[in-house]
Motif scaffolding. Structure first.
Motif: not given
Length: 379
Positions: A312-318
C-alpha cells in the motif's frame, strides 16, 4: 461509478509463505483461455498514446498505428480523453466491461456488437450489475466512432500482430496456467470472508496487451496479461470478484460514507491524487479499498500475499490508506479465522466509530509502518 472500480494494477512478485488452507474438496473451478476481441480492446490503451500503456507497448503501437487511416489514428486519443474526462473512466477497461455483457471472442464479435448495440448488447447490458445508464449513454453516443476504429484495426490485420506477440506457445501457456491454479481455492475464502455465495467457476482471459491492468468483466470473468505468474493471477482473482463488496447504494455503504466524508485526509486523497489511478469518488474509493483489505487477507491465507506495508505504500502513489486501515481493523477482529458478513461488519464499524480518523488513522499507520501524521502523500 468510479473509473477504476474494476481494476487492479498487478505486480508479479514472489509468493509469500503458505499461512492457511481450507478443507477439501475445493469450491473453485478455474477456466483459462484467450480472446482476440478483448486484446483488441486492450490495445486501445497503447494506441491512445497514454504513457501508462506505452511503457509496455510503444513499439507495437507505433508500428501498427502507421497502418491505420489518419482519421482513426487521431480519433483514438480523442476517445480516451473523452472517457477519462467523463464518468465513463479509463477507455479500454470500461469499454471491455461494457461489451462483456455479451460474448466477446474475436475482433469480429466486437465489430458486430458495435454495429448494432441496441439489439446485440443492450438487453444483456441491462443485467450487468456494474453497468449504469450514464455509462451506456456515453458508449451509445460513440459506438459509431468505435466501430470505425475496430473495423480499421481488423483491416490492418490486428490478428497477425496479436498472434506474433503471444507466440506459438500460447496454448501451452493456457494449459500451464490452468494446472498451476488448481491448488488455490479462492472462492471458498471469498465466501468465508464476505458472507456471500459465489459461482465456483472463475474465468481468466489471458491477453497480449492488457498491462498494467487486470480488469473485471461481467460475471466472474477477468482479463490479465498472459505472462503474469501464478501468485499474481490468484491475487487478481481474489480481488476482482469481490466488486462490489456490498451494495454501494445500501445502508451499510451509506453509513460508512457518512463517516468517511468527514475524514479530511481520506477526502483529500480522493480529491487531490493523480486521476490516472481512478478512484475519483469517495464511493469508488470505499468500494476499491474494502476489496483490497479483503483480498489481502485471502492472499495471506492462500500463501500468495505481498507485504501489506510495501503493497500500500507503493501502489497508486500510496493512496489506499483506507484499505490499510480496514485491513488492520479486520485483523484485529480475527476475520480470517471467523469470517462473516462483511456488509454487517462495515455497518457496525461505522456505528461504533471505528471508521473515524482517531481510530482508523492509527491502525493504518501501524499497517503502513508510517507516522500517523504522514500517511499521505508518500514522500
Amino acid at each position: 461509478m468510479d473509473r477504476r472500480l474494476f481494476l487492479s494494477a498487478a505486480l508479479a512478485l514472489p509468493a509469500a509463505p503458505l499461512l492457511a488452507r481450507l478443507p477439501s474438496p475445493p469450491r473453485t473451478r478455474w477456466q483459462v483461455g484467450g480472446s482476440e476481441g478483448y486484446d483488441a480492446i486492450a490495445f486501445l490503451g497503447a494506441l491512445s498514446g497514454g504513457e501508462l500503456y506505452r511503457r509496455f507497448y510503444a513499439a507495437e503501437a507505433d508500428a501498427f498505428a502507421a497502418n491505420l487511416p489518419p482519421a482513426v489514428r487521431e480519433d483514438i486519443p480523442n476517445l480516451a480523453a473523452e472517457a477519462e474526462s467523463s464518468s465513463f473512466g479509463l477507455l479500454w477497461p470500461m469499454l471491455a466491461n461494457t461489451l462483456s455483457s455479451a460474448r466477446v471472442t474475436t475482433l469480429d464479435s466486437v465489430i458486430a456488437l458495435l454495429a448494432d448495440p441496441m439489439t446485440r448488447l443492450r438487453p444483456s447490458y441491462a443485467a450487468n450489475p456494474s453497468g449504469s445508464e450514464e455509462r451506456w449513454d456515453w458508449f451509445a453516443q460513440r459506438a459509431a466512432r468505435l466501430l470505425q476504429v475496430f473495423t480499421a484495426m481488423r483491416d490492418a490485420d490486428f490478428a497477425a500482430l496479436r498472434e506474433a506477440t503471444l507466440g506459438a506457445g500460447f496454448e501451452n501457456r493456457i494449459a500451464e496456467v490452468s494446472r498451476a491454479l488448481g491448488d488455490y481455492d479462492v472462492v471458498r475464502w471469498q465466501e468465508k470472508l464476505t458472507g456471500r455465495t459465489f459461482d465456483p467457476v472463475i474465468n481468466i482471459v489471458l491477453l497480449a496487451f492488457s498491462r498494467p491492468h487486470a480488469a473485471k468483466m461481467a460475471g466472474q470473468t477477468f482479463v490479465q496479461a498472459a505472462d503474469y505468474n501464478t501468485a499474481t493471477t490468484v491475487r487478481i482473482a481474489a480481488h476482482e470478484m469481490l466488486h462490489p463488496p456490498f451494495p454501494m447504494d445500501g445502508p451499510a455503504a451509506k453509513a460508512a460514507l457518512s463517516v468517511l466524508e468527514r475524514d479530511a485526509l481520506i477526502v483529500r486523497i480522493v480529491r487531490e491524487h493523480d486521476p490516472k489511478w481512478g478512484y475519483t469518488t469517495l464511493e469508488g474509493m470505499l468500494n476499491e479499498d474494502v476489496c483490497q483489505a479483503l483480498d489481502q487477507l485471502i492472499s495471506e491465507a492462500l500463501g500468495v500475499a505481498r507485504n501489506p506495508a510495501n503493497r500500500w505504500r507503493k501502489a497508486d502513489d500510496g493512496i489506499h490508506v483506507l484499505a490499510a486501515g480496514l485491513y488492520g481493523l479486520l485483523r484485529q477482529d480475527g476475520w480470517t479465522e471467523t469470517g462473516g458478513d462483511i456488509e454487517r461488519w462495515i455497518a457496525q464499524a461505522a456505528a461504533d466509530g471505528r471508521l473515524a480518523p482517531e481510530v482508523l488513522h492509527p491502525v493504518a499507520a501501524k499497517v503502513l509502518e508510517r507516522p500517523v501524521d504522514a500517511l499521505w502523500p508518500i514522500a
